[in-house]
Design an enzyme around this catalytic site. Structure first.
Site, mmCIF file in Angstrom:
data_model
loop_
_atom_site.group_PDB
_atom_site.id
_atom_site.type_symbol
_atom_site.label_atom_id
_atom_site.label_comp_id
_atom_site.label_asym_id
_atom_site.label_seq_id
_atom_site.Cartn_x
_atom_site.Cartn_y
_atom_site.Cartn_z
ATOM 1 C CG ASP A 73 4.512 6.582 -2.558
ATOM 2 O OD1 ASP A 73 5.138 5.887 -1.743
ATOM 3 O OD2 ASP A 73 4.404 6.291 -3.751
ATOM 4 N N GLY A 125 0.801 -1.218 0.000
ATOM 5 C CA GLY A 125 0.000 0.000 0.000
ATOM 6 C C GLY A 125 0.831 1.264 0.000
ATOM 7 N NE ARG A 126 0.070 4.897 -4.208
ATOM 8 C CZ ARG A 126 -1.089 5.542 -4.120
ATOM 9 N NH1 ARG A 126 -1.305 6.368 -3.118
ATOM 10 N NH2 ARG A 126 -2.026 5.378 -5.017
ATOM 11 N NE ARG A 132 5.315 3.390 -3.543
ATOM 12 C CZ ARG A 132 4.836 3.254 -4.783
ATOM 13 N NH1 ARG A 132 4.950 2.089 -5.408
ATOM 14 N NH2 ARG A 132 4.268 4.274 -5.386
#
Length: 417
Positions: A328, A289-290, A330
């Site tokens: 995000d 999920g990012r 990540r």
């Protein structure tokens, strides 16, 4: 009454005698004897030179196993016959402390290069393992049936299985290098890591002499197609997809996103490249999920579907921000490290639409020759919102995304560029 745990607990949260006897660790040293091993075993309180524990997110299961007496507290792994089946050899990037900050490049060679340390009784454990396997995906068999892929008996077998070398990698964070990579002060990074984990690791703020953290997060798996030792050979064509985990799509085939189709397309490109004498690389990161997590991801799904006007490209990222506060997490700045570990300096076929991933690679000096978007025929109907939102956000979007037929047409082209 028998106590389940020792009555005496030795704290390591402040410098002292323990810090003075910690194993020497010089991150980025090209010589493993000078670099030294990463020691994070709870059995080595006086020799530890790292914060956290081995096995990343699975370290807590070890604690549960010991608490329930399913595992002996003093068990140490027998590393006999566990050596890598394919050699990922040292390369110049291993000796540059700015190139690799989120994994231990010597992590798969612990049993070999630190054998004397282990023989002396120090509990040093691998953080990387390298093995071989066959992988099988129904889509690959479909591509064989359609004539897009042709078994060669070396990379792709007649039954649709693919021969690969694969490496499992646990994260090992070099905190000074991490702070530099993100452009923040190390003290601020340490404080945030300490506070946002509920004070899980007090050494982050009390032990500046400990520069390495083994975070309790998921790691990565690398799948290599073709001859591994060709990665470092000048002129070898490299195909690569860095794929961030999406359990719903990757495993169960959910059609709300393009994750599994893109993963399969990346594997197709890697297979074709390996068959042509190059090497294919799939990096699979546990960043569900990012990196916001699956619970947050499902909450966002609900919000997208239930909003006025239904699921729309113009609110795709905004709905994530409403729930998570950010689009995000990540942090692709760390993503190039695994490619530095492999010795990659140029990617000829970069299978990704992400402008963020590409920028992270180029910032780390890795050249991208050709970027390949997902063919439109592979985009699930329900994933069109995602694709349109990403295009509008500046993701790579060539007219007529490269398909497998284009790959077959490069067979006569020189492999070196």
């Amino acid at each position: 009454m028998e106590h389940a745990i020792p009555r005496h607990i030795r704290l390591t949260s402040h410098p002292g005698s323990a810090g003075q006897t910690a194993m020497a660790l010089c991150w980025g040293a090209a010589d493993p004897a000078r670099r030294g091993p990463v020691v994070a075993s709870p059995a080595e309180p006086s020799r530890r030179n790292a914060i956290g524990s081995y096995s990343g997110a699975y370290g807590l299961y070890r604690a549960l196993a010991i608490a329930t007496k399913a595992l002996a507290r003093d068990h140490r792994p027998d590393l006999t016959d566990t050596a890598p089946v394919a050699l990922i050899a040292p390369n110049p990037q291993w000796g540059d402390p700015t190139k690799i900050v989120s994994l231990d490049p010597w992590g798969h060679l612990v049993g070999e290069v630190f054998a004397e340390t282990i023989a002396a009784g120090i509990d040093v454990r691998p953080t990387i393992a390298v093995t071989t396997a066959h992988i099988a995906m129904p889509e690959i068999r479909e591509r064989i049936g359609e004539g897009d892929l042709i078994p060669d008996g070396r990379v792709l077998l007649d039954n649709g299985e693919i021969r690969v070398t694969k490496a499992a990698i646990d994260p090992v964070w070099y905190l000074p290098g991490l702070a530099t990579r993100f452009g923040v002060r190390e003290s601020e990074l340490r404080r945030c890591l300490f506070e946002e984990t509920g004070g899980m690791f007090p050494e982050l703020v009390t032990r500046p002499d400990l520069e390495v953290l083994l975070p309790p997060i998921g790691g990565a798996t690398v799948y290599l197609f073709g001859e591994v030792d060709r990665i470092a050979v000048a002129g070898t064509v490299i195909a690569c997809r860095v794929h961030d985990e999406c359990n719903g799509s990757d495993v169960f085939g959910s059609d709300i996103c393009t994750c599994r189709p893109y993963l399969v397309h990346g594997i197709e490109v890697c297979v074709a490249t390996a068959q042509q004498g190059g090497v294919g690389i799939i990096v699979y990161n546990r960043k569900e999920g990012r990196a916001l997590g699956e619970v947050t991801k499902f909450l966002v799904y609900n919000a997208r579907k239930r909003q006025v006007g239904g699921d729309r490209a113009d609110t795709y990222f905004r709905r994530t921000e409403c729930v998570a506060g950010v689009q995000d997490l990540r942090f692709q700045e760390l993503m190039p490290d695994v490619l530095h570990w492999l010795g990659v300096r140029r990617i000829d076929r970069w299978v990704s639409m992400s402008n963020i991933k590409r920028s992270a690679l180029e910032a780390q000096g890795i050249e991208i020759v050709e970027q390949m978007a997902i063919p439109e025929r592979l985009v699930p109907l329900d994933a069109s919102v995602e694709i349109e939102a990403k295009k509008a956000a500046g993701y790579f979007n060539p007219s007529g995304a490269a398909d497998m037929t284009q790959l077959h047409n490069v067979k006569g082209r020189a492999l070196g560029k």
